[in-house]
Design a protein around this motif. Structure first.
Motif, short mmCIF file in Angstrom:
data_model
loop_
_atom_site.label_atom_id
_atom_site.label_comp_id
_atom_site.label_asym_id
_atom_site.label_seq_id
_atom_site.Cartn_x
_atom_site.Cartn_y
_atom_site.Cartn_z
N ILE A 1 0.99 -1.03 -0.02
CA ILE A 1 0.03 -0.03 0.19
C ILE A 1 0.91 1.27 0.05
CG2 ILE A 1 -1.52 1.34 1.32
CD1 ILE A 1 -2.92 -1.36 2.47
N MET A 2 2.09 1.20 0.81
CA MET A 2 2.90 2.25 0.85
C MET A 2 3.37 2.31 -0.43
SD MET A 2 2.29 3.65 3.85
CE MET A 2 1.61 3.13 5.49
N SER A 3 3.87 1.47 -1.12
CA SER A 3 4.60 1.78 -2.45
C SER A 3 3.53 2.50 -3.37
CB SER A 3 5.05 0.36 -2.71
OG SER A 3 5.99 -0.38 -1.79
N MET A 4 2.33 1.87 -3.37
CA MET A 4 1.54 2.37 -4.31
C MET A 4 1.08 3.98 -3.96
SD MET A 4 -0.14 1.55 -6.88
CE MET A 4 0.06 -0.30 -6.80
N VAL A 5 1.24 4.13 -2.82
CA VAL A 5 1.00 5.94 -2.71
C VAL A 5 2.53 6.42 -3.06
CG1 VAL A 5 0.86 7.67 -0.83
CG2 VAL A 5 -0.20 5.43 -0.63
N VAL A 6 3.46 5.92 -2.86
CA VAL A 6 4.60 6.59 -3.40
C VAL A 6 4.68 6.82 -4.69
CG1 VAL A 6 7.30 6.17 -3.71
CG2 VAL A 6 6.17 5.72 -1.63
N GLY B 1 -8.52 1.88 -4.31
CA GLY B 1 -9.23 1.85 -3.24
C GLY B 1 -8.15 2.08 -2.12
N ILE B 2 -6.96 2.72 -2.12
CA ILE B 2 -6.28 3.05 -1.11
C ILE B 2 -6.74 4.25 -0.26
CG2 ILE B 2 -3.80 3.98 -0.23
CD1 ILE B 2 -2.89 2.03 -2.58
N ALA B 3 -7.33 5.31 -1.03
CA ALA B 3 -7.64 6.60 -0.35
C ALA B 3 -9.25 6.46 -0.50
CB ALA B 3 -7.04 7.73 -1.19
N SER B 4 -9.79 7.26 0.58
CA SER B 4 -11.08 7.32 0.52
C SER B 4 -11.62 8.53 -0.23
CB SER B 4 -11.60 7.52 2.11
OG SER B 4 -12.89 7.89 2.20
N TRP B 5 -12.39 8.19 -1.02
CA TRP B 5 -13.03 9.40 -1.92
C TRP B 5 -14.22 10.18 -1.15
CZ3 TRP B 5 -18.52 9.89 -2.55
CH2 TRP B 5 -19.19 9.02 -2.09
N LYS B 6 -14.53 9.68 -0.03
CA LYS B 6 -15.39 10.35 0.78
C LYS B 6 -14.69 11.61 1.56
CE LYS B 6 -18.82 6.46 1.62
NZ LYS B 6 -19.40 5.91 2.62
N THR B 7 -13.28 11.10 2.02
CA THR B 7 -12.74 12.22 2.61
C THR B 7 -12.29 13.01 1.81
OG1 THR B 7 -12.05 10.67 4.25
CG2 THR B 7 -10.72 12.25 3.96
N ILE C 1 -1.20 16.29 -9.23
CA ILE C 1 -1.79 15.78 -8.19
C ILE C 1 -3.10 14.92 -8.39
CG2 ILE C 1 -3.31 16.41 -6.13
CD1 ILE C 1 -1.06 19.04 -5.90
N ALA C 2 -3.81 15.27 -9.70
CA ALA C 2 -5.14 14.79 -9.88
C ALA C 2 -4.68 13.32 -10.51
CB ALA C 2 -5.74 15.29 -10.95
N LEU C 3 -3.62 13.21 -11.21
CA LEU C 3 -3.10 11.88 -11.71
C LEU C 3 -2.87 10.78 -10.45
CD1 LEU C 3 -0.57 12.99 -14.50
CD2 LEU C 3 -2.79 12.09 -14.69
N GLY C 4 -2.11 11.34 -9.44
CA GLY C 4 -2.03 10.53 -8.25
C GLY C 4 -3.17 10.19 -7.37
N ALA C 5 -4.46 11.22 -7.52
CA ALA C 5 -5.74 10.82 -6.86
C ALA C 5 -6.24 9.71 -7.70
CB ALA C 5 -6.48 11.98 -6.75
N ILE C 6 -6.11 9.50 -8.99
CA ILE C 6 -6.91 8.65 -9.61
C ILE C 6 -6.33 7.54 -9.42
CG2 ILE C 6 -7.23 7.96 -12.10
CD1 ILE C 6 -7.22 10.81 -13.19
N LEU C 7 -5.08 7.29 -9.32
CA LEU C 7 -4.30 5.81 -9.04
C LEU C 7 -4.81 5.66 -7.40
CD1 LEU C 7 -2.54 3.52 -9.81
CD2 LEU C 7 -0.43 5.22 -8.65
N LEU C 8 -4.85 6.45 -6.66
CA LEU C 8 -5.24 6.07 -5.27
C LEU C 8 -6.53 5.66 -5.00
CD1 LEU C 8 -3.49 8.90 -3.01
CD2 LEU C 8 -2.68 6.48 -3.41
N LEU C 9 -7.69 6.36 -5.88
CA LEU C 9 -9.10 5.95 -5.75
C LEU C 9 -9.27 4.60 -6.66
CD1 LEU C 9 -10.76 9.65 -6.64
CD2 LEU C 9 -10.57 8.30 -4.38
N TRP C 10 -8.66 4.51 -7.83
CA TRP C 10 -8.63 3.24 -8.45
C TRP C 10 -8.22 2.11 -7.61
CZ3 TRP C 10 -4.97 0.36 -11.21
CH2 TRP C 10 -5.40 -0.72 -12.10
#
Length: 383
Positions: free
Chosen positions: A56-61, A266-272, A255-264
């Motif tokens: 998970i951490m590697s994916m965020v990086v 499921g690592i980051a919460s789209w609600k937050t 930043i949006a490119l990173g957000a798409i990866l995190l949402l796709w």
């Protein structure tokens, strides 16, 4: 396969009785970073999954890479633009200059942070924790390019020790480690983190870039707003990121490119994430209607560290709210506070750092209230 065989070959040296047993935690840390562990829990009920926290951490990086690469380019872009030599510089020259300016900060962040992690793990006789993989790259991206390396090292040491290790390590901290590092720098060395001299690199590096005059200044758009001046930055530059600012916070697209990866993934919460923008947007609309801000409401969401904080820091699963309803409240609170601080306190034009810190502090209370409300509703249904 050859790497796996080599690791298996040297592994006995790091196990109990081996000549390198003292460094077992270091070996385990590298092994579990490269390969998913085969160990299973011995008792209790557990969820089995092919991904662990290191993955998970590697994916965020990986999600942070676009912001980091653009930040490197923008560092060079701002230097060449300030010197008036942008037209004669190639893309490679601009990027390499920014790369050389930013790389030492990333190295210092990881060397100091992971060094402390290794020491603590050896002292405790435990496996090296993986949480700093993300914090180690976020910290250099949320500071100005002119922040001295020794200050960065102090901030990293403070954040890892006092915002993480004393709480028990990864997964136990209540405050975001990167936010703690930035707050340490902001309150200990305010002249380095604010003002008009912090945002544009002024020295040449190995023949690249331009040596700018001593005392060269360049205000960020939010800095201009705080001074009561409407920024001249175009909407295109705000979105693309060709503006002075912290290294990784300027480009909404990256930043949006990173957000798409995190949402796709499921690592980051789209609600937050969404609620941060909703809270900030509604508060900005309110202040604009009251004629208390001299920029459009949507520009508050594009400038400064708002997008970066909403995507990569407010969504930290350890320090954010964990209940589904609580995520809405938590994110809205962060977005609203960020804009309130920007508008109501001209001496502190950013606001996102303080908002996330306050959100981290309130997250346990938000979750507690949500859980207690659910318990009360179920109790009332039974009655």
């Amino acid at each position: 396969m050859s790497l796996r065989n080599y690791i298996n070959k040297i592994k006995p040296n790091f196990q109990e009785g081996g000549r390198l047993h003292a460094f077992r935690s270091v070996f385990d840390g590298f092994e579990t970073f490269l390969y998913v562990p085969n160990d299973t829990a011995k008792s209790g009920t557990h969820i089995h999954d092919a991904i662990d926290s290191k993955r998970i951490m590697s994916m965020v990086v990986i999600a942070l890479v676009p912001a980091m690469l653009f930040g490197m380019y923008n560092v060079g872009y701002q230097n060449y633009a300030a010197a008036g030599t942008l037209a004669s510089a190639s893309f490679l020259e601009i990027f390499c200059y920014g790369f050389l300016a930013v790389l030492p900060k990333i190295l210092v962040s990881y060397i100091v942070g992971l060094g402390i992690e290794f020491i603590v793990a050896q002292w405790k006789g435990e496996e090296i924790q993986e949480g700093y993989l993300v914090s180690g790259i976020i910290i250099p991206l949320i500071i100005p390019v002119n922040c001295p390396l020794w200050m960065l090292a102090l901030a990293v040491a403070f954040a890892v020790i006092f915002a993480k290790e004393i709480f028990g390590g990864t997964g136990m901290n209540i405050f975001n480690v990167a936010i703690a590092a930035r707050m340490f720098l902001f309150f200990s060395y305010p002249s380095v983190m604010t003002g008009d001299t912090a945002w544009v690199a002024t020295d040449s590096i190995f023949g690249l870039g331009n040596a700018l005059p001593d005392g060269f200044t360049a205000a960020t758009p939010l800095g201009e707003v705080a001074q009561g001046v409407a920024p001249q930055t175009s909407l295109c530059d705000m979105v693309c990121g060709f503006i002075p600012g912290s290294i990784g916070e300027t480009s909404v697209i990256a930043i949006a490119l990173g957000a798409i990866l995190l949402l796709w993934t499921g690592i980051a919460s789209w609600k937050t994430m969404l609620s941060v923008f909703v809270g900030g947007g509604l508060m900005a609309v309110l202040f604009q209607s009251l004629d208390m801000t001299n920029i459009q409401w949507y520009e508050h969401l594009l400038l400064g560290g708002f997008c970066f904080g909403a995507v990569f820091m407010a969504t930290d699963p350890v320090t954010s709210a964990r209940t589904e309803c609580g995520k809405w409240v938590y994110g809205f609170l962060i977005g609203a506070i960020a804009v309130i601080v920007r508008v109501m306190n001209p001496g502190y034009p950013e606001g996102m750092m303080l908002a996330i810190f306050f959100g981290n502090m309130c997250a346990p209370l938000i979750d507690y209230c949500v859980v207690q409300r659910n318990i009360s509703r179920r109790a009332n249904r039974i009655k």
